[in-house]
Design a protein around this motif. Structure first.
Motif, mmCIF file in Angstrom:
data_model
loop_
_atom_site.group_PDB
_atom_site.id
_atom_site.type_symbol
_atom_site.label_atom_id
_atom_site.label_comp_id
_atom_site.label_asym_id
_atom_site.label_seq_id
_atom_site.Cartn_x
_atom_site.Cartn_y
_atom_site.Cartn_z
ATOM 1 N N HIS A 162 36.894 33.134 47.941
ATOM 2 C CA HIS A 162 35.880 32.358 48.647
ATOM 3 C C HIS A 162 35.999 32.471 50.154
ATOM 4 N N GLN A 163 37.218 32.414 50.674
ATOM 5 C CA GLN A 163 37.455 32.422 52.116
ATOM 6 C C GLN A 163 36.837 33.638 52.796
ATOM 7 N N ALA A 205 34.261 35.474 51.967
ATOM 8 C CA ALA A 205 32.789 35.483 51.970
ATOM 9 C C ALA A 205 32.179 36.834 51.597
ATOM 10 N N TRP A 215 28.641 36.396 50.570
ATOM 11 C CA TRP A 215 27.688 36.440 51.681
ATOM 12 C C TRP A 215 27.336 37.889 52.026
ATOM 13 N N SER A 243 34.089 36.408 57.117
ATOM 14 C CA SER A 243 34.828 35.271 56.561
ATOM 15 C C SER A 243 34.197 33.912 56.853
ATOM 16 N N ARG A 244 34.325 33.021 55.871
ATOM 17 C CA ARG A 244 33.951 31.616 56.093
ATOM 18 C C ARG A 244 34.932 30.964 57.066
ATOM 19 N N TYR A 245 36.202 31.291 56.912
ATOM 20 C CA TYR A 245 37.234 30.771 57.803
ATOM 21 C C TYR A 245 38.436 31.708 57.752
ATOM 22 N N ALA A 261 28.405 32.097 60.987
ATOM 23 C CA ALA A 261 28.927 32.377 59.654
ATOM 24 C C ALA A 261 27.898 32.037 58.582
ATOM 25 N N ASN A 262 26.937 32.925 58.399
ATOM 26 C CA ASN A 262 25.968 32.829 57.302
ATOM 27 C C ASN A 262 25.364 34.209 57.085
#
Length: 389
Positions: free
Chosen positions: A231-232, A234, A237, A302-304, A343-344
């Motif tokens: 998940h981190q 992305a 995405w 990355s999301r974060y 971040a999208n």
């Protein structure tokens, strides 16, 4: 007389934290330090990268590796394995077992480590994975303890009170994470410092010259992303972004280097979005550097992040880099050594199109990176660590 150091980490599988650990072990001055690395799970994919001057110990609960005597309480540990069943009753039973068994099992395992080390004493114990903190504190006899903190999401991360209390210093690998951690765990604020990850410049450049197992088509624009399929990072995405770029008529291939728990779900998403001919999951690669070196653009969606090792590696290879805010805000100065975007998926697509269509901008980032080596920062990092050791 040499100082004795022991690094304690979970494993040596392929990952950013493990790469940073290997870089540090290889950079140490072995004329001044006697160095041991202890891992507690028998995953040694990166072990061959460690200098033979470092003693490697593997103490897996399930079977003998380094030590002659096996751990006799592995069944007790196995009772705490998270169940695959979604039954609420089964999960409640598992949580209850963990509540009652975790502390005594950890003490048994720590005593096992201490016994196998035969009373060996160390000047400094460096706890490189916070998940091994309690084990290191209870099982390693040392004058001082240093605890590295790598987690990007504080509220979801594991926080070991025993490790926090015992550590002389808690080392976060970015300034922003150190500030967050001081606020989040204010009672330990005085111990918390920021020291960035090292990057092995010479090794990365040398390995990047080797042939990749997959050859990129030369007639199209090639994009590379490296990271764990979780998940981190992305990658989901990135698939959405890929679809948008295809709909906009862009000609490219996007290569993803890495494995992880989301691989199956991502494979299904790739089919659902119809991007199979453009978006490629290459799986885990022992040498990712030829892929980065052959990319026209490196993208980290990355999301974060905490302090990304792979972004450092892309910087070493002087690639134009696109990364997200706030994940890469400490590493990329947008418009100078790369480009940052929100971040999208849509923002990533817009920024990618900007770079894909502007060779002059990409060349400007490459030129800047060629003129600014990370070696000076490496030297400063080692000076900070030597003062603590």
């Amino acid at each position: 007389m040499k100082k004795k150091l022991i690094f304690v980490s979970e494993a040596l599988w392929v990952g950013g934290i493990e790469t940073a650990l290997v870089n540090l072990l290889n950079r140490l001055d072995y004329d001044k330090y006697d160095v041991t690395c202890l891992i507690v799970r028998d995953y040694q994919e990166m072990a061959e990268r460690i200098t033979p001057q470092c003693r490697l110990l593997v103490a897996d609960r399930q079977h003998k590796v380094t030590f002659q005597n096996p751990y006799r309480h592995s069944r007790l540990f196995n009772l705490m394995e998270e169940p695959q069943s979604t039954s609420s009753a089964r999960r409640l039973m598992w949580k209850s077992l963990c509540l009652f068994l975790r502390a005594p099992e950890m003490r048994l395992y720590a005593n096992y480590i201490r016994e196998q080390l035969g009373g060996e004493h160390f000047d400094t114990c460096i706890i490189y994975s916070d998940r091994t903190a309690e084990l290191a504190v209870r099982g390693i006899d040392a004058d001082r303890y240093l605890l590295f903190y790598h987690n990007a999401k504080l509220e979801k991360a594991y926080h070991d009170e025993i490790g926090y209390k015992k550590a002389d210093r808690i080392i976060a690998v970015s300034e922003s994470k150190a500030a967050e951690l001081r606020e989040f765990r204010y009672e330990y604020a005085a111990k918390i410092v920021a020291i960035h990850n090292l990057v092995d410049i010479d090794s990365i450049k040398e390995k990047s010259k080797l042939e990749p197992t997959v050859e990129f088509p030369k007639e199209t624009f090639n994009i590379v992303t490296c990271g764990r399929l979780a998940h981190q990072k992305a990658i989901d995405w990135a698939i959405v972004t890929c679809k948008e770029l295809m709909d906009n008529g862009q000609d490219f291939h996007w290569w993803i280097v890495g494995g992880g728990p989301d691989e199956s779900a991502l494979g299904q998403q790739i089919k659902e979005y119809g991007v199979e001919e453009r978006f490629h999951l290459l799986g885990m690669q022992s040498n990712p550097y030829p892929y980065i070196a052959n990319a026209d653009l490196y993208v980290q969606p990355s999301r974060y992040e905490n302090y990304s090792v792979v972004i450092l590696e892309a910087i070493v290879l002087c690639k134009p880099i696109l990364a997200t805010i706030p994940a890469a805000s400490e590493q990329i100065i947008s418009g100078q050594n790369g480009l940052l975007c929100e971040a999208n998926p849509h923002s990533i697509a817009v920024a990618m199109e900007q770079l894909m269509e502007n060779e002059e901008e990409r060349c400007r980032y490459t030129s800047y990176l060629e003129e600014h080596s990370l070696e000076h920062e490496n030297e400063m990092i080692m000076e900070q660590l030597y003062e603590m050791f």
